[in-house]
Design an enzyme around this catalytic site. Sequence first.
Site, PDB file in Angstrom:
ATOM      1  N   GLY A  48       0.788  -1.228   0.000  1.00 13.44           N
ATOM      2  CA  GLY A  48       0.000   0.000   0.000  1.00 13.44           C
ATOM      3  C   GLY A  48       0.818   1.275   0.000  1.00 13.44           C
ATOM      4  O   GLY A  48       0.255   2.363   0.067  1.00 13.44           O
ATOM      5  N   GLU A  70       5.279  -5.606   2.185  1.00 14.04           N
ATOM      6  CA  GLU A  70       4.990  -6.345   0.955  1.00 14.04           C
ATOM      7  C   GLU A  70       4.448  -5.394  -0.091  1.00 14.04           C
ATOM      8  O   GLU A  70       3.265  -5.366  -0.387  1.00 14.04           O
ATOM      9  CB  GLU A  70       4.025  -7.509   1.235  1.00 14.04           C
ATOM     10  CG  GLU A  70       2.848  -7.118   2.087  1.00 14.04           C
ATOM     11  CD  GLU A  70       2.010  -8.294   2.583  1.00 14.04           C
ATOM     12  OE1 GLU A  70       2.573  -9.352   2.924  1.00 14.04           O
ATOM     13  OE2 GLU A  70       0.786  -8.128   2.637  1.00 14.04           O
ATOM     14  N   GLY A  73       3.936  -3.828  -3.748  1.00 12.41           N
ATOM     15  CA  GLY A  73       3.905  -4.128  -5.171  1.00 12.41           C
ATOM     16  C   GLY A  73       4.112  -2.834  -5.936  1.00 12.41           C
ATOM     17  O   GLY A  73       5.150  -2.576  -6.540  1.00 12.41           O
ATOM     18  N   ARG A  74       3.098  -1.982  -5.833  1.00 13.52           N
ATOM     19  CA  ARG A  74       3.076  -0.725  -6.582  1.00 13.52           C
ATOM     20  C   ARG A  74       4.332   0.114  -6.399  1.00 13.52           C
ATOM     21  O   ARG A  74       4.894   0.638  -7.358  1.00 13.52           O
ATOM     22  CB  ARG A  74       1.858   0.082  -6.098  1.00 13.52           C
ATOM     23  CG  ARG A  74       1.569   1.334  -6.874  1.00 13.52           C
ATOM     24  CD  ARG A  74       0.516   2.182  -6.153  1.00 13.52           C
ATOM     25  NE  ARG A  74      -0.540   1.389  -5.569  1.00 13.52           N
ATOM     26  CZ  ARG A  74      -1.649   1.030  -6.209  1.00 13.52           C
ATOM     27  NH1 ARG A  74      -1.849   1.424  -7.437  1.00 13.52           N
ATOM     28  NH2 ARG A  74      -2.565   0.296  -5.598  1.00 13.52           N
ATOM     29  N   ARG A 104      -6.919  -0.290 -14.915  1.00 14.54           N
ATOM     30  CA  ARG A 104      -7.113   0.576 -13.746  1.00 14.54           C
ATOM     31  C   ARG A 104      -7.967   1.812 -14.052  1.00 14.54           C
ATOM     32  O   ARG A 104      -8.844   2.144 -13.258  1.00 14.54           O
ATOM     33  CB  ARG A 104      -5.761   0.999 -13.150  1.00 14.54           C
ATOM     34  CG  ARG A 104      -4.937  -0.171 -12.596  1.00 14.54           C
ATOM     35  CD  ARG A 104      -3.685   0.285 -11.844  1.00 14.54           C
ATOM     36  NE  ARG A 104      -4.006   0.917 -10.597  1.00 14.54           N
ATOM     37  CZ  ARG A 104      -3.966   2.206 -10.368  1.00 14.54           C
ATOM     38  NH1 ARG A 104      -3.542   3.051 -11.288  1.00 14.54           N
ATOM     39  NH2 ARG A 104      -4.313   2.703  -9.202  1.00 14.54           N
ATOM     40  N   TYR A 130     -11.264   1.669 -11.819  1.00 18.05           N
ATOM     41  CA  TYR A 130     -11.348   2.560 -10.651  1.00 18.05           C
ATOM     42  C   TYR A 130     -11.359   4.035 -11.025  1.00 18.05           C
ATOM     43  O   TYR A 130     -11.187   4.878 -10.146  1.00 18.05           O
ATOM     44  CB  TYR A 130     -10.120   2.429  -9.738  1.00 18.05           C
ATOM     45  CG  TYR A 130      -9.584   1.090  -9.401  1.00 18.05           C
ATOM     46  CD1 TYR A 130     -10.304   0.204  -8.613  1.00 18.05           C
ATOM     47  CD2 TYR A 130      -8.299   0.728  -9.808  1.00 18.05           C
ATOM     48  CE1 TYR A 130      -9.754  -1.014  -8.248  1.00 18.05           C
ATOM     49  CE2 TYR A 130      -7.749  -0.482  -9.444  1.00 18.05           C
ATOM     50  CZ  TYR A 130      -8.483  -1.348  -8.666  1.00 18.05           C
ATOM     51  OH  TYR A 130      -7.937  -2.537  -8.292  1.00 18.05           O
ATOM     52  N   CYS A 132     -16.004  -3.215 -26.644  1.00 13.96           N
ATOM     53  CA  CYS A 132     -17.400  -2.799 -26.702  1.00 13.96           C
ATOM     54  C   CYS A 132     -17.866  -2.474 -25.288  1.00 13.96           C
ATOM     55  O   CYS A 132     -18.782  -3.106 -24.748  1.00 13.96           O
ATOM     56  CB  CYS A 132     -18.252  -3.904 -27.310  1.00 13.96           C
ATOM     57  SG  CYS A 132     -17.700  -4.335 -28.949  1.00 13.96           S
ATOM     58  N   GLU A 133     -17.186  -1.569 -24.675  1.00 18.30           N
ATOM     59  CA  GLU A 133     -17.488  -1.101 -23.325  1.00 18.30           C
ATOM     60  C   GLU A 133     -17.067   0.355 -23.287  1.00 18.30           C
ATOM     61  O   GLU A 133     -15.919   0.666 -23.615  1.00 18.30           O
ATOM     62  CB  GLU A 133     -16.637  -1.860 -22.290  1.00 18.30           C
ATOM     63  CG  GLU A 133     -17.192  -3.162 -21.793  1.00 18.30           C
ATOM     64  CD  GLU A 133     -18.487  -3.007 -21.022  1.00 18.30           C
ATOM     65  OE1 GLU A 133     -18.773  -1.891 -20.532  1.00 18.30           O
ATOM     66  OE2 GLU A 133     -19.226  -3.994 -20.940  1.00 18.30           O
TER      67      GLU A 133
HETATM   68  C1  LIG Z   1      -2.282  -6.132  -3.131  1.00 19.63           C
HETATM   69  C2  LIG Z   1      -1.588  -6.495  -1.896  1.00 19.63           C
HETATM   70  C3  LIG Z   1      -0.295  -6.017  -1.656  1.00 19.63           C
HETATM   71  C4  LIG Z   1       0.410  -5.057  -2.561  1.00 19.63           C
HETATM   72  O1  LIG Z   1      -0.259  -3.843  -2.639  1.00 19.63           O
HETATM   73  P1  LIG Z   1       0.460  -2.579  -3.305  1.00 19.63           P
HETATM   74  O2  LIG Z   1      -0.600  -1.528  -3.243  1.00 19.63           O
HETATM   75  O3  LIG Z   1       0.775  -2.972  -4.698  1.00 19.63           O
HETATM   76  O4  LIG Z   1       1.649  -2.264  -2.504  1.00 19.63           O
HETATM   77  C5  LIG Z   1       0.341  -6.441  -0.511  1.00 19.63           C
HETATM   78  N1  LIG Z   1      -0.259  -7.286   0.357  1.00 19.63           N
HETATM   79  C6  LIG Z   1      -1.495  -7.764   0.157  1.00 19.63           C
HETATM   80  C7  LIG Z   1      -2.076  -8.693   1.142  1.00 19.63           C
HETATM   81  C8  LIG Z   1      -2.215  -7.377  -0.971  1.00 19.63           C
HETATM   82  O5  LIG Z   1      -3.446  -7.845  -1.165  1.00 19.63           O
END
Ligand SMILES: *Cc1c(COP(=O)(O)O)cnc(C)c1O
Length: 419
Positions: free
Chosen positions: A230, A271, A273-274, A309, A313, A338-339
């Site tokens: 997050g 953890e 990702g983004r 995305r 969203y 087609c959306e």
């Molecule tokens: C999606 C997710 C992440 C990664 O979220 P980011 O916004 O990409 O950092 C980490 N942990 C869990 C449990 C998630 O569902």
Amino acid sequence: MPVSNDYSIRLEQSLKEIVEHYGTPFHLYDEKGIRETGNTLIEAFEGVEFFREYFAVKALPNPAVMKLMQSMGFGFDCSSVAELALSRQIGARGEEIMFTSNNTSPKEFATAAADGGCVLNLDDISLIDKVPEMPELICFRYNPGERRTGNSIIGNPVESKYGVSHDQLLDAYRQAKARGAKRFGLHTMLASNELNHAYMVETARMLLERVEWISAELDIAFDFINIGGGLGIPYRLGEKPLDIVSMGREIGKLFQLFKTQHGYMPKLYVESGRYMTGPHGVLVTSAINRKEIYRTYVGVDSCMSSLMRPGMYGAYHHISVLGKTGEDETVDVVGSLCENNDKFAIQRALPQVEDGDLLYIHDTGAHGHSMGFNYNGKPRPKELLLREDGSVEMIRREESLNDLFATLTFEQNIFKPAG
Ligand SMILES: *Cc1c(COP(=O)(O)O)cnc(C)c1O
């Protein structure tokens, strides 16, 4: 800033040639940027004794990118059988993998335990009895409910399906301990794309407080806390980036204090990702049709199969037109589904775009390709990796019709219930 100046300069230098070689559309990821962000993260948390990033595989599930993560000492955060399989395919084992599933199935438990296992992060107290064999190390995902406000993207914790509630927390660890668990972790994930570092510091503080409470009640020590993903990135021009240095320093202080009071320091896991890959990817696409009705539409050769995305969203992704600057006109940039939500930008000021122009859509390095879907039978595009030496590696080819039709049964396949 969306993608860094450094990346856009290197990108623009060779984009025409890359397009001539590979054709559009494609996602192009930047090894140099990913490594720099990884190092920034590591340095920010030097104040804790043991820090590890578990890259959230769902953000960019590609082995070439995952190997970059591995080379920086990162583990993998998985939430499905496929993500576990991919992590193990590149050699990750045991505590290098965290399995944060929810609504977990027996098949997922079996896969999690196979091949050297992983760190199991349970989403609910009812799952304790469903774990076929309680591992030595167990973690729970905590949902603080009304004790915290989430942020606008992920929503209010009280309405969130995830995690063990506050009132269940002690019992969860008590039961896991009774079933044989000996080492413990505590996890939460409350925010998405959060740009305020103080929010993440509060999350760490909350988890350390819960650790103190549970330890005192049950006489157990904690191996780690995991503050989740997050961490936010600025998608819009002029947005202030997350202050990762202050975040690391302030969390480091909390950990030092914890050590002074309790004589040990748990490990700190995140953890992301983004944060790790989001800004280091662009979707490169060609303008193929210009249409002027009530609005002006720039039609490109990709669609939601490459990036959903914005449609899903209303997310903002900055768009550049190669070799052009200025804000000559206001257009919708659209795909071919087609959306009517198949739009990368709505009423966006752009330079005048002609057929054949190359557009690059910023910040597609996380939750981009991986979220794409095949409605209308649109194939997902290729993925390319810009290596540090300037070479470009194809790390996933474009989907073919054969891929899309692979699960269809063209022969009859019938089951008649006896009734
Ligand atoms: C999606 C997710 C992440 C990664 O979220 P980011 O916004 O990409 O950092 C980490 N942990 C869990 C449990 C998630 O569902």
